[in-house]
Design a protein around this motif. Sequence first.
Motif, PDB file in Angstrom:
ATOM      1  N   LYS A 241       0.801  -1.227   0.000  1.00  0.00           N
ATOM      2  CA  LYS A 241       0.000   0.000   0.000  1.00  0.00           C
ATOM      3  C   LYS A 241       0.834   1.278   0.000  1.00  0.00           C
ATOM      4  O   LYS A 241       0.592   2.189  -0.809  1.00  0.00           O
ATOM      5  CB  LYS A 241      -0.969  -0.001   1.188  1.00  0.00           C
ATOM      6  CG  LYS A 241      -2.139  -0.957   1.031  1.00  0.00           C
ATOM      7  CD  LYS A 241      -3.093  -0.817   2.213  1.00  0.00           C
ATOM      8  CE  LYS A 241      -4.252  -1.766   2.129  1.00  0.00           C
ATOM      9  NZ  LYS A 241      -5.202  -1.597   3.257  1.00  0.00           N
ATOM     10  N   PRO A 242       1.826   1.427   0.904  1.00  0.00           N
ATOM     11  CA  PRO A 242       2.593   2.681   0.923  1.00  0.00           C
ATOM     12  C   PRO A 242       3.376   2.934  -0.361  1.00  0.00           C
ATOM     13  O   PRO A 242       3.675   4.076  -0.691  1.00  0.00           O
ATOM     14  CB  PRO A 242       3.548   2.487   2.116  1.00  0.00           C
ATOM     15  CG  PRO A 242       2.933   1.418   2.949  1.00  0.00           C
ATOM     16  CD  PRO A 242       2.243   0.507   1.988  1.00  0.00           C
ATOM     17  N   THR A 243       3.692   1.858  -1.089  1.00  0.00           N
ATOM     18  CA  THR A 243       4.454   2.011  -2.331  1.00  0.00           C
ATOM     19  C   THR A 243       3.569   2.465  -3.475  1.00  0.00           C
ATOM     20  O   THR A 243       3.968   3.323  -4.280  1.00  0.00           O
ATOM     21  CB  THR A 243       5.132   0.680  -2.704  1.00  0.00           C
ATOM     22  OG1 THR A 243       5.971   0.265  -1.633  1.00  0.00           O
ATOM     23  CG2 THR A 243       5.971   0.837  -3.969  1.00  0.00           C
ATOM     24  N   ILE A 244       2.371   1.922  -3.559  1.00  0.00           N
ATOM     25  CA  ILE A 244       1.503   2.280  -4.687  1.00  0.00           C
ATOM     26  C   ILE A 244       0.657   3.513  -4.393  1.00  0.00           C
ATOM     27  O   ILE A 244       0.153   4.153  -5.317  1.00  0.00           O
ATOM     28  CB  ILE A 244       0.611   1.101  -5.103  1.00  0.00           C
ATOM     29  CG1 ILE A 244      -0.438   0.802  -4.046  1.00  0.00           C
ATOM     30  CG2 ILE A 244       1.449  -0.121  -5.394  1.00  0.00           C
ATOM     31  CD1 ILE A 244      -1.497  -0.179  -4.495  1.00  0.00           C
ATOM     32  N   ALA A 256      -2.032   4.878  -7.089  1.00  0.00           N
ATOM     33  CA  ALA A 256      -2.880   3.887  -7.747  1.00  0.00           C
ATOM     34  C   ALA A 256      -4.240   3.809  -7.067  1.00  0.00           C
ATOM     35  O   ALA A 256      -4.420   4.272  -5.936  1.00  0.00           O
ATOM     36  CB  ALA A 256      -2.196   2.516  -7.713  1.00  0.00           C
ATOM     37  N   LEU A 257      -5.199   3.222  -7.760  1.00  0.00           N
ATOM     38  CA  LEU A 257      -6.523   2.975  -7.182  1.00  0.00           C
ATOM     39  C   LEU A 257      -6.361   2.149  -5.906  1.00  0.00           C
ATOM     40  O   LEU A 257      -5.501   1.269  -5.830  1.00  0.00           O
ATOM     41  CB  LEU A 257      -7.397   2.218  -8.180  1.00  0.00           C
ATOM     42  CG  LEU A 257      -8.814   1.862  -7.709  1.00  0.00           C
ATOM     43  CD1 LEU A 257      -9.676   3.103  -7.626  1.00  0.00           C
ATOM     44  CD2 LEU A 257      -9.441   0.838  -8.651  1.00  0.00           C
ATOM     45  N   GLY A 258      -7.207   2.426  -4.923  1.00  0.00           N
ATOM     46  CA  GLY A 258      -7.101   1.750  -3.639  1.00  0.00           C
ATOM     47  C   GLY A 258      -7.669   0.352  -3.603  1.00  0.00           C
ATOM     48  O   GLY A 258      -8.514   0.030  -2.754  1.00  0.00           O
ATOM     49  N   GLU A 259      -7.248  -0.473  -4.511  1.00  0.00           N
ATOM     50  CA  GLU A 259      -7.519  -1.905  -4.464  1.00  0.00           C
ATOM     51  C   GLU A 259      -6.391  -2.605  -5.204  1.00  0.00           C
ATOM     52  O   GLU A 259      -5.903  -2.125  -6.231  1.00  0.00           O
ATOM     53  CB  GLU A 259      -8.882  -2.275  -5.057  1.00  0.00           C
ATOM     54  CG  GLU A 259      -9.026  -2.062  -6.552  1.00  0.00           C
ATOM     55  CD  GLU A 259     -10.396  -2.492  -7.080  1.00  0.00           C
ATOM     56  OE1 GLU A 259     -11.405  -2.070  -6.491  1.00  0.00           O
ATOM     57  OE2 GLU A 259     -10.459  -3.228  -8.081  1.00  0.00           O
ATOM     58  N   ILE A 260      -5.929  -3.715  -4.654  1.00  0.00           N
ATOM     59  CA  ILE A 260      -4.896  -4.520  -5.303  1.00  0.00           C
ATOM     60  C   ILE A 260      -5.516  -5.866  -5.639  1.00  0.00           C
ATOM     61  O   ILE A 260      -6.037  -6.559  -4.760  1.00  0.00           O
ATOM     62  CB  ILE A 260      -3.678  -4.728  -4.396  1.00  0.00           C
ATOM     63  CG1 ILE A 260      -3.085  -3.385  -3.965  1.00  0.00           C
ATOM     64  CG2 ILE A 260      -2.609  -5.552  -5.123  1.00  0.00           C
ATOM     65  CD1 ILE A 260      -1.933  -3.520  -2.976  1.00  0.00           C
ATOM     66  N   LEU A 261      -5.481  -6.232  -6.902  1.00  0.00           N
ATOM     67  CA  LEU A 261      -6.015  -7.506  -7.352  1.00  0.00           C
ATOM     68  C   LEU A 261      -4.887  -8.522  -7.484  1.00  0.00           C
ATOM     69  O   LEU A 261      -3.714  -8.150  -7.622  1.00  0.00           O
ATOM     70  CB  LEU A 261      -6.719  -7.344  -8.697  1.00  0.00           C
ATOM     71  CG  LEU A 261      -7.825  -6.286  -8.767  1.00  0.00           C
ATOM     72  CD1 LEU A 261      -8.418  -6.253 -10.169  1.00  0.00           C
ATOM     73  CD2 LEU A 261      -8.903  -6.567  -7.735  1.00  0.00           C
ATOM     74  N   THR A 262      -5.239  -9.799  -7.446  1.00  0.00           N
ATOM     75  CA  THR A 262      -4.269 -10.861  -7.688  1.00  0.00           C
ATOM     76  C   THR A 262      -4.882 -11.877  -8.630  1.00  0.00           C
ATOM     77  O   THR A 262      -6.106 -11.959  -8.770  1.00  0.00           O
ATOM     78  CB  THR A 262      -3.854 -11.580  -6.383  1.00  0.00           C
ATOM     79  OG1 THR A 262      -4.929 -12.400  -5.926  1.00  0.00           O
ATOM     80  CG2 THR A 262      -3.455 -10.587  -5.302  1.00  0.00           C
TER      81      THR A 262
END
Length: 312
Positions: A241-244, A256-262
């Motif tokens: 989170k702190p990186t993106i 970036a948008l506040g969601e990370i997908l996998t």
Amino acid sequence: MLFYRAPKPNLRFYATKIPPASSTPSPSNPNKRQPQDLTPSDLCSYWDTKPPNDAQLTFANKLFTPSNHGPIKLWSASKFRTTPLSSITPEVAFLGRSNVGKSSLLNAIMGREMCWTSSKPGRTREMNAFGIGGTKSGESKVVLLDMPGYGKSSRPEWGMEIMKYLQGRKQLRRTFVLIDSLHGIKQNDADILSLLRSYAIPHQIILSKVDKVLAKKKSQIKSGVSACSIQQLQSMLQDLKPTIQPNRRVSEGPGALGEILTCGAETLIGPGQALGVSAVRWSILSAAGLDGSLEQANIAPTPAPEFPAASS
């Protein structure tokens, strides 16, 4: 900055049925859950958005179901000035380091092998556009852009043309940056994210090869996923989170948008359905403004934001 072609289409279909979300334990180990039962909340991280529910995932899969009218290859271009200008269909672009699994993911998203996949980096050398959700009498609902990969075996001129597209393409709604979950954010990934922030280009992170995080061997994931593995994945996503989304006071632009997908594009969890792909499809539709009902998918796309003029 460096970036990578699409191989002969093989009309192998991916099924789009979505199994119901549940907490069904693995029959061989009651402490593990079957991979097809893992929900977006298990596999992804959402803090500025809400996880899609079963109905939304079913809607996304239905729109991406292959038909005689899609997915279709629309165009290829090695230079931004040769891209079609008349289209008003919303577009999303996919970026990633060479060999990050971008072509495999796009094939899984589209439900058909449209992109070349290769163990050799640098095979994609043009911008390749694919139309999704087309009908006999209408245009595609959304366009996916497969971009040349950056890093190993890429060329500076590819990166220049891609940045011209990202800065100047009015139809662009979001750029998805694919990161290898086993290697994390490398320096060239960080450079790309910095550029996207600098030019205020909407972007989102997807971690590829997540199946290798959930299980050491591909064969092991079939026996189920442990709660410990899911927690390790969630901890990894929290650390990103702190990186993106760096502090606005020290960042050069919006994160970036506040969601990370996998995703695990090569790990099937049903008849042709790949791990995590349904949530990626839903995010694409959300970016394109098509995340409502089936009727809303026929509404004309909303105007795209103006990006800074492309530099030559």
